[in-house]
Structure formats: structure tokens, C-alpha cells
Design a protein around this motif. Structure first.
Motif, mmCIF file in Angstrom:
data_model
loop_
_atom_site.group_PDB
_atom_site.id
_atom_site.type_symbol
_atom_site.label_atom_id
_atom_site.label_comp_id
_atom_site.label_asym_id
_atom_site.label_seq_id
_atom_site.Cartn_x
_atom_site.Cartn_y
_atom_site.Cartn_z
ATOM 1 N N LYS B 73 0.837 -1.207 0.000
ATOM 2 C CA LYS B 73 0.000 0.000 0.000
ATOM 3 C C LYS B 73 0.873 1.258 0.000
ATOM 4 C CE LYS B 73 -2.703 -2.244 3.302
ATOM 5 N NZ LYS B 73 -3.170 -2.182 4.690
ATOM 6 N N PRO B 74 0.387 2.373 -0.575
ATOM 7 C CA PRO B 74 1.166 3.615 -0.517
ATOM 8 C C PRO B 74 1.512 4.013 0.925
ATOM 9 C CG PRO B 74 -0.710 3.877 -1.997
ATOM 10 C CD PRO B 74 -0.863 2.535 -1.357
ATOM 11 N N GLU B 75 0.653 3.672 1.871
ATOM 12 C CA GLU B 75 0.896 4.002 3.283
ATOM 13 C C GLU B 75 2.051 3.179 3.859
ATOM 14 O OE1 GLU B 75 -2.158 3.037 2.083
ATOM 15 O OE2 GLU B 75 -2.887 5.099 1.884
ATOM 16 N N GLN B 76 2.556 2.224 3.093
ATOM 17 C CA GLN B 76 3.679 1.401 3.555
ATOM 18 C C GLN B 76 5.015 1.843 2.936
ATOM 19 O OE1 GLN B 76 1.685 -2.374 2.487
ATOM 20 N NE2 GLN B 76 1.835 -2.941 4.656
ATOM 21 N N ILE B 77 4.989 2.996 2.247
ATOM 22 C CA ILE B 77 6.190 3.476 1.542
ATOM 23 C C ILE B 77 6.583 4.871 2.044
ATOM 24 C CG2 ILE B 77 7.082 4.259 -0.718
ATOM 25 C CD1 ILE B 77 6.860 1.279 -0.737
ATOM 26 N N PHE B 78 7.855 5.064 2.289
ATOM 27 C CA PHE B 78 8.406 6.376 2.665
ATOM 28 C C PHE B 78 9.523 6.710 1.681
ATOM 29 C CE2 PHE B 78 11.811 8.758 4.773
ATOM 30 C CZ PHE B 78 11.117 9.814 5.322
ATOM 31 N N VAL B 79 9.482 7.896 1.080
ATOM 32 C CA VAL B 79 10.480 8.272 0.068
ATOM 33 C C VAL B 79 11.411 9.354 0.615
ATOM 34 C CG1 VAL B 79 10.810 9.142 -2.277
ATOM 35 C CG2 VAL B 79 8.823 7.738 -1.761
ATOM 36 N N GLY B 80 12.696 9.271 0.305
ATOM 37 C CA GLY B 80 13.661 10.280 0.770
ATOM 38 C C GLY B 80 14.755 10.576 -0.245
ATOM 39 N N VAL B 81 15.652 11.486 0.136
ATOM 40 C CA VAL B 81 16.736 11.980 -0.722
ATOM 41 C C VAL B 81 17.901 10.974 -0.732
ATOM 42 C CG1 VAL B 81 18.295 13.947 -1.092
ATOM 43 C CG2 VAL B 81 15.993 14.338 -0.235
ATOM 44 N N GLY B 82 17.699 9.868 -1.413
ATOM 45 C CA GLY B 82 18.675 8.773 -1.384
ATOM 46 C C GLY B 82 18.407 7.903 -0.175
ATOM 47 N N SER B 83 18.891 6.647 -0.189
ATOM 48 C CA SER B 83 18.602 5.827 0.991
ATOM 49 C C SER B 83 19.401 6.310 2.195
ATOM 50 C CB SER B 83 18.758 4.327 0.730
ATOM 51 O OG SER B 83 20.029 4.004 0.302
ATOM 52 N N ASP B 84 20.460 7.101 1.994
ATOM 53 C CA ASP B 84 21.164 7.696 3.135
ATOM 54 C C ASP B 84 20.233 8.598 3.946
ATOM 55 O OD1 ASP B 84 23.504 6.422 2.570
ATOM 56 O OD2 ASP B 84 24.519 8.155 1.710
ATOM 57 N N ASP B 85 19.431 9.378 3.249
ATOM 58 C CA ASP B 85 18.467 10.257 3.926
ATOM 59 C C ASP B 85 17.430 9.413 4.675
ATOM 60 O OD1 ASP B 85 17.091 12.878 4.320
ATOM 61 O OD2 ASP B 85 15.613 12.075 2.933
ATOM 62 N N VAL B 86 16.928 8.366 3.998
ATOM 63 C CA VAL B 86 15.922 7.488 4.609
ATOM 64 C C VAL B 86 16.514 6.802 5.851
ATOM 65 C CG1 VAL B 86 14.492 5.445 4.237
ATOM 66 C CG2 VAL B 86 14.779 7.110 2.390
ATOM 67 N N LEU B 87 17.741 6.328 5.735
ATOM 68 C CA LEU B 87 18.379 5.628 6.861
ATOM 69 C C LEU B 87 18.691 6.593 8.005
ATOM 70 C CD1 LEU B 87 20.689 3.246 4.814
ATOM 71 C CD2 LEU B 87 18.799 2.540 6.296
ATOM 72 N N SER B 88 19.165 7.776 7.667
ATOM 73 C CA SER B 88 19.475 8.761 8.698
ATOM 74 C C SER B 88 18.215 9.118 9.498
ATOM 75 C CB SER B 88 20.077 9.995 8.028
ATOM 76 O OG SER B 88 20.381 10.973 8.974
ATOM 77 N N MET B 89 17.111 9.371 8.790
ATOM 78 C CA MET B 89 15.814 9.649 9.443
ATOM 79 C C MET B 89 15.379 8.453 10.295
ATOM 80 S SD MET B 89 14.283 12.583 8.389
ATOM 81 C CE MET B 89 14.748 13.759 7.111
ATOM 82 N N SER B 90 15.654 7.251 9.809
ATOM 83 C CA SER B 90 15.244 6.046 10.538
ATOM 84 C C SER B 90 16.043 5.902 11.834
ATOM 85 C CB SER B 90 15.449 4.798 9.676
ATOM 86 O OG SER B 90 14.700 4.909 8.496
ATOM 87 N N PHE B 91 17.337 6.198 11.793
ATOM 88 C CA PHE B 91 18.140 6.171 13.023
ATOM 89 C C PHE B 91 17.549 7.159 14.036
ATOM 90 C CE2 PHE B 91 22.489 4.083 12.772
ATOM 91 C CZ PHE B 91 22.195 3.286 11.675
ATOM 92 N N LEU B 92 17.251 8.366 13.559
ATOM 93 C CA LEU B 92 16.721 9.426 14.427
ATOM 94 C C LEU B 92 15.352 9.020 14.997
ATOM 95 C CD1 LEU B 92 17.199 12.393 15.374
ATOM 96 C CD2 LEU B 92 16.168 13.151 13.231
ATOM 97 N N THR B 93 14.536 8.351 14.185
ATOM 98 C CA THR B 93 13.169 7.994 14.605
ATOM 99 C C THR B 93 13.143 6.766 15.505
ATOM 100 O OG1 THR B 93 12.405 8.781 12.444
ATOM 101 C CG2 THR B 93 10.830 7.479 13.730
ATOM 102 N N PHE B 94 13.882 5.730 15.146
ATOM 103 C CA PHE B 94 13.639 4.417 15.753
ATOM 104 C C PHE B 94 14.644 3.977 16.816
ATOM 105 C CE2 PHE B 94 11.642 3.904 11.436
ATOM 106 C CZ PHE B 94 10.344 3.989 11.905
ATOM 107 N N PHE B 95 15.816 4.599 16.847
ATOM 108 C CA PHE B 95 16.859 4.086 17.747
ATOM 109 C C PHE B 95 17.027 5.011 18.966
ATOM 110 C CE2 PHE B 95 19.015 1.864 13.842
ATOM 111 C CZ PHE B 95 18.047 0.883 13.858
ATOM 112 N N ASN B 96 15.988 5.046 19.805
ATOM 113 C CA ASN B 96 15.955 5.982 20.931
ATOM 114 C C ASN B 96 15.950 5.334 22.301
ATOM 115 O OD1 ASN B 96 15.640 8.817 19.932
ATOM 116 N ND2 ASN B 96 14.094 7.793 18.705
ATOM 117 N N SER B 97 16.242 4.038 22.379
ATOM 118 C CA SER B 97 16.073 3.364 23.668
ATOM 119 C C SER B 97 17.226 3.619 24.629
ATOM 120 C CB SER B 97 15.968 1.850 23.454
ATOM 121 O OG SER B 97 17.223 1.368 23.024
#
Lengths: 351, 351
Positions: B73-97
Motif C-alpha cells: 500500500k502507498p501508506e507502507q512506503i516512505f520516500v527520501g533523498v537517497g537511501s542515506d536520507d531514509v536511513l538517517s531519518m530512521s536512526f533518528l526515529t527508531f533508535f531511541n532506547s
């Protein structure tokens, strides 16, 4: 569920609407004129085969043309994906003391969002009764300062004297002057101060005066050390933030100073007659140095005017925040768009 | 000076060289073929006037075409400025424990840089003697997991069974599978697992298999909730990350499945004969499922080969990190480029 506990939960910025249908769009401070002719030419002549290669991570071509334009060294320029990207990186790089950063209470609403994203404490300083910054508010202990000049959404330009006083009072923190609208002010940019104040960072954007919101280009000018620290964080975030088309087209836009001057002057002329017309209709507004006018009417409710215009396919910007809920922020369009805006506004006011 | 105290100081990632002169460039895993013909057409026909407007902040057109391509589904896709941008955002979002995240010791070197930038603790898990992941290393308590599949720079693909076991052992943290090279593997993507594991995020890029490194496009696929959290952080960072040309050209690239299949197959064919040739010359290498080969020779020093090739205008990638200092990472170019590479390599080996 435990998965949720470790997620960074934030309240994102809500940008102005991007309507899909045909409307008169005076809501997001875009430029009504197309980019410089060199931009179109660069797109048409672009070697698509070049896209298979990574762009220059140092963005040299665009950085050098901006340095020449700003009369600074290339080492004093940092380029990013719109000034939002430049500002976001700057928050991450410079606001790490744990002390609250300071910005005006009525200002670009993204500052609060970045502070929350990066968990930077902040304090908002109220504007005075004429909507000017009160420079004494920026003299207390703080972790950094940011404000737009001209301010948004008020449109008010503060003189470089005010900025220099704030810089002198805060030698140990970074002061960011966000000049998204400076090209419409006809007044000096704080970039002229970067050699004298090593705590000053000035940001500008291609989204307004250069008609390239769709290309995502912004930049910062500052002391070489500040720029180097910003580069280090950028290279730690994403080595290749700027696409090849953005680099090539951005450079073309900077080169064409004549087109830039002409379109900016046209917008300023339209703004000036629009101010007179608004005053004739009884609106009140601070004197705008930007490509928008922040206006309210003593007899007509801001939200009702906003809705009535929207029903008639004219989009302006309105916020529900109580201090400014009576205001409309009206982007300066072409003369034709502004005539249609005023015709519609007069109809609504007669109803 | 006190100013320095509050700056985020980081050691940035160093990307592979982007030489300005004409060389055979086998050092940054770019695609030797141009992007799909629709990309060139889209550039030539682009309405430059559209650039004055902000791009669609939701990037709907490209998101929808990627959703269709990935059969999600489109709701299952996130687009960014290269996968570096996507990965950087993912580190910031998900790795907070606050607990250490886990990734292989020999892997994409940016993971360490993001962890340091965002002050996320991390532990590196050694690969086994055949350079495979040891899945038991990923069963201890942790704050999240990330690895590329196929891994870089080894080129080794791990089966979905291995990935499912890691996912099952870690229901409370996010597991990111970085599939930058999956299209060259001829093996299934972990995207097929996102409906079954709500802790799985899979990232891919347009920089390799789609020949668009210069355009900066990457994406993530995952559970709708993960994507929403990622969107919230993205909107808090920069509302308009993707330029209008990137959205339009990216969509054209996704649509042309036939061109994508043909160019990917050509690269795989070149890789396969290059493996045979390397083996004939006495090189040793893990079996690559990517568009590069990670090879060493028992009798020739890695750094010396790297330098000798560079002097002859052939750029491959080499790292000084002791465990892999004997290896060269050779990007698969065209047949012609590989023939020139092998001719030069044989000359060097004869000296």
C-alpha cells in the motif's frame, strides 16, 4: 506494545496547502514568475546519462557562484536542500548547550518543531506592540538565538544595528539570521557582517526570490569555522544532499542577476500598490519588506475572510494561534492575480 | 573559546572519490548505463514554470508508483533523498532506547557515523570466517538492528530464513534491512515480509540499479505505523525534501520495468564473467549478489594494487581498516570497462 516506547514521537510542522485544482495561490509565499531562462535551458540540455553518477558532494559549482554573488569566500558558504534543510542541520550542529534557545513568539513556526525534534529547550520572546523584536529580550543567558529578518509572518525588517547589538551581547552562542525574504526588502543583508562576527550565521533560500521552491535549494553564509562544522554534520547525515539538476539549475539562477533584479522589482511594485489598496479598504498591517502582507481588518473576522476567499478559489494563509487569528498572510502574486484577489475581497466585504 | 563548547563535533563519512578527469570509475558502485529513456524525456519536457511552486510534500505520485511496484500500500512506503536520507531519518526515529544498536563489523561505514551523530550507542558483531552474518549475535538485548542484504562490501546475500529468525528474536525493536543492492541478487526482497513483521523496515535506493545516483532518491517499505512515525520526523526536519524533478523522473524510472530488467541483467552477466576471470587470475572473493566484487589476491597487496590501478586511471575502492585492507571493491562496469580493467590488472600483475 514495547515497540512504541523507543520511537521519537513528534508533532510535525504543517505546511500551507498545495491544492491540486486551479486556484489563485497566495498562501505559501511562492514567486509568481518562472525561474531565470537559464534554468529552463539547463533542464532541456541536461545530459541524463550524468544522472547515473553521484553528484559532487562538495557542490563546488553552486557554492562558488553563491560566494561570488555574496562577495564572500566559498569556504564561507554552505548549501542545502532548501533553507529548511540548512536550518535543521544548524539546529543539530549549533544548539547543544542544554540551555534554552531564544526566538520570537510570532515567527516561522518550524523553529519550535526543530527544537522539539532535537530536544533543544527553547523560550519564545514576545514582539513589542508594533510587532518589532525587543532586543533586550535577547540579552539573557541562552543556548543560541534565531529569528527571521524580515520576520515572518509580520514582514518587518530590523536594521543591522539591532542585529549587531544582539551579536555583541551573545559572543558565546550562535545567532542565526534567517533571511528567507531579504531580497524583497531593498535593505542590507547581514551577510555583510560575517567577517566581523564569528557567531553569526545567515541563511537564504531559492524558494522565494529565485522562483525555485520546486528545486529545493537554500544556503548559509558565516565564518569559515562555522561552515566547516556544519559541513561535518551534513557529511554525517547524507553525503549527497543536492541532486545534480539542483546544482546545475541553481548555478544558472545565480548567474542571471538581471532577471533576478527585474522579477524582484516587479514583485515589490505589486506589493506597494497592494498595500495602498488594502489601506483604502480599511485593513491594518505592519509595513512589509517581503513578498507577503500580514493584514487584519478591524471589522471583519480573519478566519471568516480566509474561508470566504477559499470558497472562491483564492488561497491565503491563516493561523488559529489566538494572537494572530485576526490576520491573513497574503502572498504578493502578479498584478493580475492581485486584481482578482481585490475584486473578490471587495465582493465578500459587501455581502 | 566558549563558542566551541556547544557545537556537535563529529567525524564525517568519507565518500568514494568523484574524480573530475576522465577515468574508468569502478569505485562507488554506480550503474554504467544511463537511466530509463523516460527520465530523459521527462527532463526535456519539464515545465520549468512549475519549479516556482513547492513540490507535493506527500510525494504522492512517486509513492504510489513505488507501492504498485513493490505490491504494497502507498501508506507502507516512505520516500527520501537517497537511501542515506531514509536511513538517517530512521536512526533518528527508531533508535531511541539508549541501548546499543547492533550491526556487522564489516558493513556500510555510514551506520557508525549516524550512530555517532545522534549519540546512539552501538556494538559491531563480527562476521563469521566465510563473511556471513552470525544470526546468534543478534539475539542479545539491543536498541535496534541494521544490516545490508546483500551486505556491503562483501556482496553476500543472506536468505530470508536468517532475516525471519532475527525478526522473531527481536519483536520489541526495529530491524532495518538495507537492500541497496537487492536488484542484482536475483533473490527475494524482505519487502515480502513487511505484512508479517511490524518491526521490519526495508530500504532501497535508485542510485544503483536505477542509474539515478545523481537524482538522490531512496525509499523504505514497512508497516503503516512505522512509516507514519518516519513521516512525522521527516515533516519535522524538512517538509519538502524531494525536488519536483526528482519526483517526476523517479516515477518515470519505476514505470519502465522492461528497461530496468534489461540493464540489471546486463550487469549481472558482466559480473558473472568477471568473477570467472578474477578466479583465473588467482583472486579470492565471496560470491557477490551485487554490482561489485570484493576480492583479494594471496600474492598481491591490496593497497599496492589499488594505487597501481589508480595511477593508470582506473578507480576502485580500498579501505585501510586492517581486516579488509587486502581487499579491493570493484564495481561492475560495462563489458568494455571490465575488459580494460582486466588488461590493466594483468599488466600490473606481470610487473
Amino acid at each position: 506494545m514495547r515497540l512504541e516506547e523507543n520511537i521519537r514521537r513528534v508533532t510535525p510542522y504543517v505546511p500551507g496547502e498545495q491544492p491540486q485544482q486551479k486556484v489563485i495561490k497566495l498562501n505559501t509565499n511562492e514567486n509568481p514568475y518562472p525561474p531565470a531562462p537559464g534554468v529552463e535551458r539547463a533542464l532541456k540540455e541536461m545530459d541524463d546519462g550524468r544522472l547515473r553518477l553521484y553528484p559532487d558532494p562538495e557542490i563546488r559549482m553552486l557554492t562558488e557562484s553563491l560566494a561570488e554573488y555574496c562577495q564572500v569566500k566559498p569556504e564561507q558558504i554552505f548549501v542545502g536542500v532548501g533553507s529548511d534543510d540548512v536550518l535543521s542541520m544548524s539546529f543539530l550542529t549549533f544548539f547543544n548547550s542544554g540551555k534554552p534557545i531564544l526566538f520570537p513568539d510570532i515567527t516561522y513556526s518550524f523553529y519550535k518543531v526543530w527544537a522539539e525534534l532535537y530536544r533543544i529547550p527553547y523560550e519564545c520572546c514576545p514582539l513589542d506592540e508594533k510587532m518589532h523584536l525587543r532586543k533586550e529580550d535577547y540579552c539573557k543567558e541562552n543556548g543560541g538565538i534565531i529569528f527571521p529578518n524580515p520576520n515572518a509572518p509580520t514582514g518587518i525588517y530590523e536594521s543591522l544595528d539591532v542585529i549587531e547589538e544582539i551579536l555583541k551581547q551573545n559572543p558565546d552562542v550562535i545567532v542565526i539570521v534567517d533571511e528567507a525574504y531579504i531580497d524583497f526588502a531593498g535593505k542590507p543583508s547581514a551577510i555583510s557582517l560575517i567577517d566581523r562576527y564569528d557567531n553569526l550565521l545567515v541563511t537564504q533560500t531559492f524558494s522565494k526570490s529565485r522562483s525555485m521552491a520546486g528545486m529545493r535549494i537554500g544556503f548559509a553564509a558565516g565564518n569559515e569555522r562555522l561552515i566547516r562544522w556544519l559541513q561535518d554534520v551534513k557529511y554525517s547525515f547524507n553525503s549527497y544532499t543536492m541532486s545534480y539538476p539542483a546544482i546545475v539549475c541553481g548555478t544558472e539562477a545565480v548567474k542571471d542577476t538581471e532577471y533576478f533584479r527585474k522579477t524582484t522589482e516587479k514583485i515589490v511594485a505589486t506589493r506597494e500598490w497592494s498595500k495602498e489598496k488594502l489601506a483604502d479598504l480599511g485593513f491594518e498591517f505592519p509595513d512589509s519588506s517581503t513578498n507577503f502582507i500580514f493584514a487584519k481588518h478591524p471589522k471583519y473576522d480573519g478566519e471568516k475572510l480566509f474561508q470566504a476567499l477559499k470558497e472562491r478559489q483564492i488561497y491565503v494563509r491563516h493561523w488559529k494561534q489566538p494572537e494572530i487569528a485576526q490576520y491573513l498572510r497574503i502572498t504578493v502574486g502578479t498584478d493580475e492575480e492581485m486584481n482578482q484577489f481585490f475584486d473578490t475581497l471587495e465582493e465578500i466585504m459587501k455581502e
